[in-house]
Design a protein around this motif. Structure first.
Motif, PDB file in Angstrom:
ATOM      1  N   GLY A  30     -45.929  29.623  33.680  1.00  0.00           N
ATOM      2  CA  GLY A  30     -46.944  28.759  33.074  1.00  0.00           C
ATOM      3  C   GLY A  30     -46.724  28.572  31.584  1.00  0.00           C
ATOM      4  N   ARG A  31     -45.455  28.608  31.173  1.00  0.00           N
ATOM      5  CA  ARG A  31     -45.090  28.386  29.753  1.00  0.00           C
ATOM      6  C   ARG A  31     -45.840  29.352  28.837  1.00  0.00           C
ATOM      7  NH1 ARG A  31     -47.071  23.713  28.173  1.00  0.00           N
ATOM      8  NH2 ARG A  31     -45.650  23.347  26.473  1.00  0.00           N
ATOM      9  N   ARG A  32     -45.736  30.621  29.164  1.00  0.00           N
ATOM     10  CA  ARG A  32     -46.505  31.610  28.398  1.00  0.00           C
ATOM     11  C   ARG A  32     -46.125  31.651  26.921  1.00  0.00           C
ATOM     12  NH1 ARG A  32     -47.070  37.280  31.315  1.00  0.00           N
ATOM     13  NH2 ARG A  32     -48.367  37.613  29.496  1.00  0.00           N
ATOM     14  N   CYS A  33     -44.857  31.364  26.616  1.00  0.00           N
ATOM     15  CA  CYS A  33     -44.450  31.464  25.215  1.00  0.00           C
ATOM     16  C   CYS A  33     -45.030  30.319  24.377  1.00  0.00           C
ATOM     17  CB  CYS A  33     -42.932  31.528  25.081  1.00  0.00           C
ATOM     18  SG  CYS A  33     -42.038  30.224  25.916  1.00  0.00           S
ATOM     19  N   CYS A  34     -45.660  29.352  25.019  1.00  0.00           N
ATOM     20  CA  CYS A  34     -46.278  28.254  24.264  1.00  0.00           C
ATOM     21  C   CYS A  34     -47.783  28.448  24.107  1.00  0.00           C
ATOM     22  CB  CYS A  34     -45.993  26.918  24.945  1.00  0.00           C
ATOM     23  SG  CYS A  34     -44.252  26.477  24.938  1.00  0.00           S
ATOM     24  N   HIS A  35     -48.300  29.597  24.572  1.00  0.00           N
ATOM     25  CA  HIS A  35     -49.738  29.822  24.525  1.00  0.00           C
ATOM     26  C   HIS A  35     -50.128  30.762  23.402  1.00  0.00           C
ATOM     27  CE1 HIS A  35     -50.195  28.683  29.064  1.00  0.00           C
ATOM     28  NE2 HIS A  35     -49.723  27.710  28.308  1.00  0.00           N
ATOM     29  N   GLY A  41     -47.912  32.307  14.983  1.00  0.00           N
ATOM     30  CA  GLY A  41     -47.006  31.166  14.936  1.00  0.00           C
ATOM     31  C   GLY A  41     -45.581  31.571  15.227  1.00  0.00           C
ATOM     32  N   MET A  42     -44.722  30.597  15.208  1.00  0.00           N
ATOM     33  CA  MET A  42     -43.296  30.832  15.393  1.00  0.00           C
ATOM     34  C   MET A  42     -42.659  31.003  14.019  1.00  0.00           C
ATOM     35  SD  MET A  42     -43.462  30.621  18.610  1.00  0.00           S
ATOM     36  CE  MET A  42     -41.755  30.902  19.035  1.00  0.00           C
ATOM     37  N   TRP A  43     -41.866  32.032  13.879  1.00  0.00           N
ATOM     38  CA  TRP A  43     -41.219  32.292  12.600  1.00  0.00           C
ATOM     39  C   TRP A  43     -40.139  31.238  12.319  1.00  0.00           C
ATOM     40  CZ3 TRP A  43     -40.035  38.278  12.375  1.00  0.00           C
ATOM     41  CH2 TRP A  43     -41.246  38.958  12.297  1.00  0.00           C
ATOM     42  N   VAL A  76     -47.248  26.700  13.444  1.00  0.00           N
ATOM     43  CA  VAL A  76     -48.296  26.811  14.462  1.00  0.00           C
ATOM     44  C   VAL A  76     -48.387  25.476  15.194  1.00  0.00           C
ATOM     45  CG1 VAL A  76     -50.734  27.239  14.891  1.00  0.00           C
ATOM     46  CG2 VAL A  76     -49.561  28.498  13.079  1.00  0.00           C
ATOM     47  N   CYS A  77     -48.419  25.556  16.537  1.00  0.00           N
ATOM     48  CA  CYS A  77     -48.508  24.334  17.343  1.00  0.00           C
ATOM     49  C   CYS A  77     -49.765  24.400  18.205  1.00  0.00           C
ATOM     50  CB  CYS A  77     -47.271  24.220  18.235  1.00  0.00           C
ATOM     51  SG  CYS A  77     -47.236  25.510  19.503  1.00  0.00           S
ATOM     52  N   ASN A  78     -50.015  23.338  18.947  1.00  0.00           N
ATOM     53  CA  ASN A  78     -51.188  23.358  19.831  1.00  0.00           C
ATOM     54  C   ASN A  78     -50.796  23.598  21.284  1.00  0.00           C
ATOM     55  OD1 ASN A  78     -50.055  21.039  20.732  1.00  0.00           O
ATOM     56  ND2 ASN A  78     -51.682  19.662  20.044  1.00  0.00           N
ATOM     57  N   GLY A  79     -49.579  24.098  21.492  1.00  0.00           N
ATOM     58  CA  GLY A  79     -49.137  24.401  22.856  1.00  0.00           C
ATOM     59  C   GLY A  79     -48.356  23.279  23.511  1.00  0.00           C
ATOM     60  N   HIS A  80     -48.212  22.165  22.801  1.00  0.00           N
ATOM     61  CA  HIS A  80     -47.413  21.038  23.309  1.00  0.00           C
ATOM     62  C   HIS A  80     -46.602  20.502  22.133  1.00  0.00           C
ATOM     63  CE1 HIS A  80     -49.580  20.894  27.112  1.00  0.00           C
ATOM     64  NE2 HIS A  80     -50.657  21.165  26.383  1.00  0.00           N
ATOM     65  N   ARG A  86     -38.826  20.980  18.466  1.00  0.00           N
ATOM     66  CA  ARG A  86     -39.060  22.431  18.539  1.00  0.00           C
ATOM     67  C   ARG A  86     -38.267  23.161  17.467  1.00  0.00           C
ATOM     68  NH1 ARG A  86     -36.136  24.158  23.542  1.00  0.00           N
ATOM     69  NH2 ARG A  86     -34.880  22.390  22.953  1.00  0.00           N
ATOM     70  N   PRO A  87     -38.862  24.206  16.895  1.00  0.00           N
ATOM     71  CA  PRO A  87     -38.107  24.975  15.906  1.00  0.00           C
ATOM     72  C   PRO A  87     -37.046  25.859  16.563  1.00  0.00           C
ATOM     73  CG  PRO A  87     -40.243  26.001  16.269  1.00  0.00           C
ATOM     74  CD  PRO A  87     -40.241  24.715  17.069  1.00  0.00           C
ATOM     75  N   PHE A  88     -36.185  26.412  15.746  1.00  0.00           N
ATOM     76  CA  PHE A  88     -35.094  27.274  16.228  1.00  0.00           C
ATOM     77  C   PHE A  88     -35.653  28.411  17.093  1.00  0.00           C
ATOM     78  CE2 PHE A  88     -31.968  30.770  15.449  1.00  0.00           C
ATOM     79  CZ  PHE A  88     -30.824  30.144  15.931  1.00  0.00           C
ATOM     80  N   ALA A  89     -36.759  29.035  16.643  1.00  0.00           N
ATOM     81  CA  ALA A  89     -37.315  30.186  17.363  1.00  0.00           C
ATOM     82  C   ALA A  89     -37.657  29.831  18.803  1.00  0.00           C
ATOM     83  CB  ALA A  89     -38.560  30.708  16.634  1.00  0.00           C
ATOM     84  N   CYS A  90     -38.134  28.618  19.040  1.00  0.00           N
ATOM     85  CA  CYS A  90     -38.492  28.216  20.402  1.00  0.00           C
ATOM     86  C   CYS A  90     -37.246  27.880  21.216  1.00  0.00           C
ATOM     87  CB  CYS A  90     -39.410  27.000  20.361  1.00  0.00           C
ATOM     88  SG  CYS A  90     -40.960  27.349  19.519  1.00  0.00           S
ATOM     89  N   ARG A  91     -36.225  27.380  20.534  1.00  0.00           N
ATOM     90  CA  ARG A  91     -35.001  27.008  21.246  1.00  0.00           C
ATOM     91  C   ARG A  91     -34.247  28.225  21.754  1.00  0.00           C
ATOM     92  NH1 ARG A  91     -33.357  21.469  19.393  1.00  0.00           N
ATOM     93  NH2 ARG A  91     -35.218  20.790  18.309  1.00  0.00           N
TER      94      ARG A  91
HETATM   95  S1  SF4 Z   1     -43.505  24.416  19.237  1.00  0.00           S
HETATM   96 FE1  SF4 Z   1     -43.312  23.585  21.301  1.00  0.00          FE
HETATM   97  S2  SF4 Z   1     -41.873  24.974  22.344  1.00  0.00           S
HETATM   98 FE2  SF4 Z   1     -42.617  26.031  20.521  1.00  0.00          FE
HETATM   99  S3  SF4 Z   1     -44.379  27.270  21.170  1.00  0.00           S
HETATM  100 FE3  SF4 Z   1     -45.174  25.268  20.463  1.00  0.00          FE
HETATM  101  S4  SF4 Z   1     -45.276  23.980  22.285  1.00  0.00           S
HETATM  102 FE4  SF4 Z   1     -43.953  25.729  22.786  1.00  0.00          FE
END
Ligand code: SF4
Ligand code: SF4
Length: 174
Positions: A30-35, A41-43, A76-80, A86-91
């Motif tokens: 369920g895309r847990r890493c996006c919740h 946030g993502m570094w 910081v994103c809203n989950g979408h 996408r930043p490097f950390a998410c890739r």
């Molecule tokens: S930036 Fe995109 S891929 Fe990264 S956590 Fe947010 S929704 Fe997920």
């Protein structure tokens, strides 16, 4: 385009299509890493906020000033998001490129599960393994970014930090 922006453009391109598993791993969990939430946030790496802003990501994400991330910003994103932004950390999730120094030798790069992924990601928690292609592209992208001294210093510091988390976890599990 600044030298860092050019490196990010090339690194992002390498990681555009590659994924940890041959299937959509988000369907496993369920895309847990996006919740995350606004406090998690993502570094970002040095100069990455500037690059993201230059490609139009400023409208999609919020950026928090550097605290707890070696002085760099957190996204910081809203989950979408648009996949292309996408930043490097998410890739690279759930791996992290651990970079260490050895006297008289080139930098050592090893790809490991990010210890922060173990509580979130079934690939890491169950040790499912990631595709060879994902590893290859992450290695190539990291080698590109290591051309920049500021990013190299950040990866060295963050590797030390993550190794400390690994050591602490091992102590707690004894
Ligand atoms: S930036 Fe995109 S891929 Fe990264 S956590 Fe947010 S929704 Fe997920
Ligand atoms: S938490 Fe792991 S398995 Fe789930 S979407 Fe993120 S990377 Fe894929």
């Amino acid at each position: 385009m600044s030298p860092q922006n050019s490196l990010y453009r090339r690194a992002y391109r390498l990681l555009n299509k590659t994924t940890p598993l041959p299937i959509d791993c988000g369907s496993l969990c369920g895309r847990r890493c996006c919740h995350g939430d606004a406090s998690k946030g993502m570094w970002l790496l040095p100069g990455e906020e500037e690059y993201l802003r230059s490609i139009g990501a400023g409208e999609q994400f919020a950026f928090l000033a550097g605290e707890g991330n070696q002085g760099c910003s957190t996204l910081v994103c809203n989950g979408h998001c648009s996949r292309s932004l996408r930043p490097f950390a998410c890739r690279i999730f759930p791996l992290f490129p651990m970079v260490t120094t050895q006297p008289g030798r080139p930098l050592r790069l090893t790809l490991q599960y990010d210890p922060r992924s173990l509580a979130v990601c079934p690939i890491a928690a169950k040790g499912l393994g990631v595709t060879v292609s994902f590893r290859q592209h992450l290695r190539q992208a990291t080698r590109l970014l290591l051309q920049d001294p500021e990013i190299t210093a950040y990866l060295l510091q963050t590797t030390t930090f993550l190794e400390e988390i690994n050591q602490l976890s091992a102590l707690l599990l004894r």
